[in-house]
Design a protein around this motif. Structure first.
Motif, short mmCIF file in Angstrom:
data_model
loop_
_atom_site.label_atom_id
_atom_site.label_comp_id
_atom_site.label_asym_id
_atom_site.label_seq_id
_atom_site.Cartn_x
_atom_site.Cartn_y
_atom_site.Cartn_z
N GLN A 224 43.16 36.85 47.53
CA GLN A 224 41.88 37.30 48.08
C GLN A 224 41.43 38.66 47.55
OE1 GLN A 224 42.79 36.84 52.22
NE2 GLN A 224 42.26 34.69 52.22
N ASP A 225 42.36 39.64 47.57
CA ASP A 225 42.01 40.97 47.10
C ASP A 225 41.61 40.99 45.63
OD1 ASP A 225 42.04 42.36 49.40
OD2 ASP A 225 43.69 43.70 48.87
N PRO A 226 42.42 40.37 44.75
CA PRO A 226 42.03 40.36 43.34
C PRO A 226 40.66 39.72 43.10
CG PRO A 226 44.25 39.53 43.59
CD PRO A 226 43.73 39.75 44.96
N LEU A 227 40.34 38.69 43.88
CA LEU A 227 39.04 38.03 43.71
C LEU A 227 37.92 39.01 44.02
CD1 LEU A 227 37.41 35.40 43.22
CD2 LEU A 227 37.41 35.13 45.69
N LEU A 228 38.05 39.66 45.18
CA LEU A 228 37.01 40.60 45.60
C LEU A 228 36.87 41.73 44.59
CD1 LEU A 228 35.17 41.12 48.05
CD2 LEU A 228 36.90 42.73 48.84
N LEU A 229 38.02 42.32 44.20
CA LEU A 229 37.97 43.44 43.26
C LEU A 229 37.44 42.98 41.90
CD1 LEU A 229 41.22 45.38 44.14
CD2 LEU A 229 38.89 46.19 44.34
N SER A 230 37.80 41.76 41.48
CA SER A 230 37.30 41.27 40.20
C SER A 230 35.78 41.14 40.23
CB SER A 230 37.90 39.90 39.88
OG SER A 230 39.28 40.00 39.73
N PHE A 231 35.26 40.64 41.34
CA PHE A 231 33.81 40.54 41.44
C PHE A 231 33.16 41.91 41.34
CE2 PHE A 231 33.98 36.16 43.33
CZ PHE A 231 33.15 35.60 42.38
N ILE A 232 33.77 42.88 42.05
CA ILE A 232 33.24 44.24 42.01
C ILE A 232 33.23 44.75 40.57
CG2 ILE A 232 33.77 46.62 42.65
CD1 ILE A 232 34.68 45.56 45.37
N VAL A 233 34.36 44.56 39.89
CA VAL A 233 34.49 45.04 38.52
C VAL A 233 33.47 44.35 37.61
CG1 VAL A 233 35.97 44.85 36.49
CG2 VAL A 233 36.87 45.76 38.61
N VAL A 234 33.35 43.04 37.76
CA VAL A 234 32.47 42.28 36.88
C VAL A 234 31.01 42.66 37.12
CG1 VAL A 234 31.65 39.96 36.39
CG2 VAL A 234 34.08 40.40 36.50
N ILE A 235 30.66 42.90 38.37
CA ILE A 235 29.27 43.28 38.67
C ILE A 235 28.97 44.67 38.11
CG2 ILE A 235 27.67 43.88 40.51
CD1 ILE A 235 29.02 41.64 42.16
N ILE A 236 29.93 45.60 38.29
CA ILE A 236 29.69 46.94 37.77
C ILE A 236 29.67 46.93 36.25
CG2 ILE A 236 30.66 49.26 37.57
CD1 ILE A 236 31.70 48.99 40.39
N GLY A 237 30.62 46.22 35.65
CA GLY A 237 30.74 46.24 34.20
C GLY A 237 29.66 45.43 33.50
N GLY A 238 29.07 44.49 34.19
CA GLY A 238 28.11 43.62 33.54
C GLY A 238 28.74 42.28 33.29
N LEU A 239 28.16 41.22 33.85
CA LEU A 239 28.75 39.89 33.74
C LEU A 239 28.82 39.47 32.27
CD1 LEU A 239 27.05 38.35 36.82
CD2 LEU A 239 29.49 38.26 36.40
N GLY A 240 30.00 39.06 31.85
CA GLY A 240 30.14 38.56 30.49
C GLY A 240 30.39 39.64 29.45
#
Lengths: 293, 434
Positions: A224-240
C-alpha cells in the motif's frame, strides 16, 4: 545527537527510501507512459516480489547470499510472468480503456492481496540479508546492507535508462509511447510491446521489493505505501518521464527522511501530499512531463 | 404400468384451486409442526453461540490466528467435558480487519444477524474501544482479551469485560520496582502511537517515579511505520534503559534497526513481548536482544517449574516447548497473550452457569453474574496462574513474568505477585443501568 551526524543519518535513511521508491515508481511511470494505464495493482506486484523472495530464499539452504541472489533473479521473473498473464487475460480484453483498466487493476489488487493472505499468511516474515555488515560511524552504527541497496538501485536505474535510450527495444517502446497508431503503421507489434512493458513495470517493482525485504519483512499488506508514494513521485515527476521519476523519487525520499528525522513522519507525508497538490495546480504535467497532446 | 384412474394424467385432473390451496396449507402446517417442537427444545439443547471478533486480517492477523487456535482448543475442552450447563458451545467467527469501524459492525452483526449469546476475543485496544459502544447499544456482553487499561478505566460500558488477562496499568505497576532496581533509573520509552501505547505512556512515568526512577524521553511511533532508524536519534544519550512496546508486522525491523544503530554499546533493554509475539526470537538480526528482558503474560518457552495445568494447556493448544506450533517450529505462537482466550472462555462458562443462563433474554443476568465473580484459582481452567476479579471495574488481576533472553530462549527470572498490580478503582460499572 549533534546536528551533523543527525543530518547524515537522516540523509542516509532518505536515500534508502529514494532508491527503492525510484525503482518502484519507474515501473509505474513506464506502464503509464507507454500504455496510458493507471496500474492500481502496482503495489501488489511489489508485495508479490517480497513474498516470493521469502519463499525462494527459504527454499534454498546454504549461505544467505545464495538464496538472496536467487530471489533477486527468480522473484522478478515470476512476478513479470504474473503481470504478463494479467495483461493478456484482462487488460487486453478491455482494449486498454482508461476507466476500465483502473477498475480492473483495483480488482487485481484485491485478488493478489487475498491470494497472498491465503497462501502466505498474515505474518511478517524476514529474509536474511546477503551481507550482515554493520558500518560503525563515530556517532552511530549503520547497516552496510542499506548502503548496498542504494548502490544496487543506482546501477539498475542506469541499466534501465540505457535500455530505454540505447537499444532497439527501448526505441520501440518510446515509439509506441510517442504515437501508438504511427508505431503500428510502421510494423511495431503494439500489443506485444504493451504486454512486455506491463511485465517490465511489475518486474521493476518486484526488484525493489526484493532489495527492501531484508530490511523490512515480507507482509501481505506491504504494497500500500509503495503504491501511494509511487503515485506521488510519478505525479510530481511527470507521468512517463524517466528523468522526472528519478528526480522526484530522490526529492520525496530525502525530504521524507530528513523531515521525519527532525520533525515527524506524519509531517513528511503531509508535505509530500501538499507538493503533489501544488504540482497539480501549477504544473499539471509534472516537473519534467510534456503536456498531453 | 397402466394408469387406469388417470391419476398421473394432468389433462384429466380435477384439481381445483381450492383443493390446491388446502393442500398447500396442510403441507405448510406439517412442515412447521416438527420445527415448532424443535424450537420448544431450543432453550435447553441448542448450542451456546459465542461470537468471536477475530483479527483475521490487518496488522493484528498473527495474533488473530493464534487467538482462534487457542479458543478452538478451549471450546473443544469445554465441550468434551459437557459444555456449558450441558449445552454445546459453538464459535461464530467474523473478521474485523483489526479495524475499529469494522469491529463495531461485526459486534452489530453478531447481535442482530448471528444472534450470538455474547461477543468475545478482541485484542487490539483501538478495536475494543471502537466496538464497545456497539456492544452497549445492543446490550450484548463483550468479553475482550486485550490487556489495555480501557476496560478497567471504566470509560467503556457495563457490557464490556476483561476477566482473562491483566491490564497494562497493573502490569506496569507490578514490574516498575524490578525495572528500577535491576535495569536502570533513566528510562526512554518507545511505544505505538495509539491507545495501547498511551497506556504505557501514561502509567509508566508515575510507576517509575514511585521507585525513584525517571522517564527521560517518550517516543511515539505510528502503528503502520515500517522503518525506525529515523526515530533513534531522539533517544537521549544518557538513557540507561530503553523500554519498548511495539506491535504489528514491523517489530522485527524495529529490533534489527535498534541493533544496527547501537551495536554492542547499547543501553539496557526492557520490552513487552508484544514486540516479538509470533516472531522467532532466533531470527537473524535479533542476536542483539541477548541478555535483554521482556514482560510475558504467560511464558512462551516451557519453564522447568511449569504446573501440570500449564503443560496440559500447552498440549491442548498445540504448542511445543519453544512456544511454536507442534510440527512447525517456524510457526511461533503469541503465547504471552493467547492464554487469555482460554481463561476468558472458562470465566464465561462459570458466569453462565452461575446465572442459570438460558438465552439472549438472560444477558443482563450474565452481566451481573460475571460482576459477582471474585477469584479464579490456578488450575486447568486458569493455567497462567491465580487471579482475582474486580466486578466494579470488570478487570482481573494476576501475576506477571519477567523473562531474560538467554541462549536463544526466554527464561522467566521474576514473577510478580497479584498484590503488586492492584490499584484504586477509577470508577464503578455496576452503578450503570443494564
Amino acid at each position: 545527537m549533534h546536528f551533523g551526524p543527525h543530518l547524515l543519518l537522516a540523509a542516509l535513511e532518505g536515500l534508502v527510501t529514494s532508491a527503492v521508491l525510484a525503482l518502484t515508481a519507474l515501473g509505474l511511470s513506464l506502464v503509464f507512459g507507454v500504455m496510458r494505464i493507471v496500474n492500481v495493482a502496482h503495489g501488489e506486484f511489489f508485495m508479490l516480489g517480497a513474498v516470493l523472495a521469502w519463499a525462494i530464499s527459504t527454499a534454498i539452504s546454504g549461505h544467505p547470499a545464495v538464496g538472496f541472489v536467487a530471489a533477486l533473479v527468480i522473484a522478478p521473473l515470476l512476478v513479470g510472468l504474473v503481470a504478463f498473464l494479467a495483461e493478456w487475460l484482462v487488460l487486453r480484453r478491455l482494449n486498454y480503456n482508461p476507466e476500465g483498466t483502473i477498475v480492473a487493476t483495483i480488482g487485481m489488487l484485491y485478488i493478489i492481496q487475498q491470494l497472498a493472505l491465503t497462501f502466505y499468511g498474515p505474518e511478517a516474515r524476514p529474509v536474511e540479508p546477503p551481507l550482515n555488515y554493520r558500518i560503525l560511524l563515530p556517532w552511530f552504527g549503520y547497516s552496510g546492507y542499506k548502503l548496498s541497496v542504494i548502490a544496487a538501485s543506482a546501477v539498475l536505474l542506469v541499466i534501465t535508462w540505457l535500455v530505454l535510450t540505447r537499444t532497439k527495444i527501448g526505441l520501440i517502446m518510446r515509439a509506441t509511447q510517442y504515437d501508438r497508431e504511427t508505431a503500428q503503421a510502421f510494423g511495431i507489434p503494439v500489443e506485444r510491446v504493451y504486454a512486455g512493458v506491463f511485465a517490465i513495470g511489475a518486474m521493476l517493482a518486484a526488484i525493489a521489493a526484493v532489495l527492501i525485504v531484508p530490511i523490512s519483512q515480507a507482509h501481505y499488506l506491504m504494497g500500500q505505501d509503495p503504491l501511494l508514494l509511487s503515485f506521488i513521485v510519478v505525479i510530481i515527476g511527470g507521468l512517463g518521464s524517466l528523468r522526472g521519476t528519478v528526480v522526484a523519487a530522490i526529492l520525496i525520499g530525502l525530504s521524507d527522511g530528513i523531515v521525519s528525522v527532525f520533525f515527524s513522519p506524519t509531517l513528511a507525508k503531509i508535505i509530500a501530499t501538499l507538493v503533489v497538490a501544488m504540482v497539480l495546480v501549477f504544473r499539471p504535467q509534472g516537473l519534467f512531463g510534456t503536456a498531453a497532446r | 404400468m397402466a394408469d387406469k384412474n388417470g391419476f398421473f394424467d394432468l389433462s384429466k385432473s380435477t384439481l381445483s384451486r381450492r383443493t390446491a390451496l388446502k393442500g398447500i396449507v396442510a403441507g405448510a402446517g406439517l412442515a412447521l409442526a416438527p420445527g415448532f417442537v424443535r424450537y420448544s427444545q431450543a432453550q435447553s439443547s441448542a448450542p451456546i453461540k459465542i461470537g468471536f471478533q477475530s483479527h483475521r486480517t490487518g496488522i493484528g492477523a498473527a495474533y488473530g490466528r493464534w487467538y482462534e487456535k487457542t479458543s478452538a482448543a478451549a471450546v473443544k475442552a469445554i465441550n468434551d467435558a459437557g459444555g456449558i450447563s450441558g449445552r454445546k458451545v459453538e464459535l461464530v467467527i467474523e473478521d474485523d480487519g483489526t479495524d475499529p469501524a469494522r469491529g463495531a459492525e461485526v459486534v452489530g452483526k453478531f447481535a442482530t444477524q448471528h444472534k450470538t449469546d455474547i461477543v468475545f476475543g478482541t485484542l487490539f485496544s483501538h478495536v475494543v474501544i471502537g466496538s464497545a459502544p456497539a456492544a452497549g447499544e445492543n446490550k450484548i456482553p463483550y468479553f475482550v482479551v486485550s490487556e489495555g487499561h480501557h476496560v478497567a478505566s471504566t470509560k467503556l460500558n457495563r457490557y464490556v469485560f476483561q476477566p482473562g488477562i491483566t491490564d497494562v496499568k497493573s502490569q506496569i505497576q507490578s514490574m516498575a520496582p524490578w525495572i528500577a532496581a535491576n535495569a536502570g533509573k533513566k528510562v526512554t520509552q518507545i511505544f505505538p502511537d495509539f491507545a495501547f501505547g498511551y497506556d504505557h505512556r501514561d502509567y509508566l512515568p508515575p510507576a517509575l517515579k514511585a521507585q525513584g526512577a525517571d522517564v527521560i524521553a517518550q517516543i511515539a511511533i505510528p502503528p503502520t511505520e515500517s522503518s525506525f532508524t529515523k526515530y533513534f536519534p531522539q533517544i537521549p544519550a544518557e538513557t540507561e534503559v530503553i523500554y519498548h512496546v511495539m506491535v504489528g508486522p514491523a517489530v522485527l525491523t524495529f529490533v534489527k534497526e535498534l541493533g544496527e544503530f547501537y551495536g554492542s554499546q547499547r543501553p539496557q533493554l526492557f520490552g513487552f513481548i508484544d514486540s516479538l509475539e509470533a516472531v522467532d526470537i532466533n531470527s537473524p538480526g535479533l542476536e542483539f536482544l541477548d541478555g535483554s528482558h521482556f514482560w510475558e503474560g504467560s511464558p512462551r518457552y516451557a519453564q522447568p517449574d511449569d504446573s501440570a495445568a500449564q503443560k496440559a494447556y500447552r498440549a491442548a493448544v498445540g504448542i511445543d516447548d519453544n512456544g511454536a506450533a507442534v510440527g512447525d517450529p517456524k510457526d511461533v505462537s503469541t503465547a504471552a497473550h493467547m492464554f487469555g482466550c482460554w481463561e476468558t472462555l472458562y470465566v464465561v462458562k462459570k458466569a453462565m452457569e452461575d446465572a442459570g443462563y438460558k438465552g439472549p433474554e438472560d444477558r443482563a443476568k450474565l452481566v451481573e453474574a460475571t460482576e459477582a465473580l471474585k477469584e479464579f484459582a490456578e488450575g486447568p481452567e486458569h493455567p497462567q496462574g491465580p487471579k482475582t476479579f474486580n466486578g466494579k471495574i470488570h478487570q482481573c488481576f494476576g501475576i506477571q513474568n519477567i523473562s531474560k533472553v538467554e541462549g536463544g530462549k526466554l527464561k522467566v527470572v521474576h514473577k510478580t505477585k497479584i498484590e503488586d498490580g492492584l490499584y484504586e478503582p477509577e470508577g464503578d460499572y455496576t452503578t450503570q443501568a443494564l
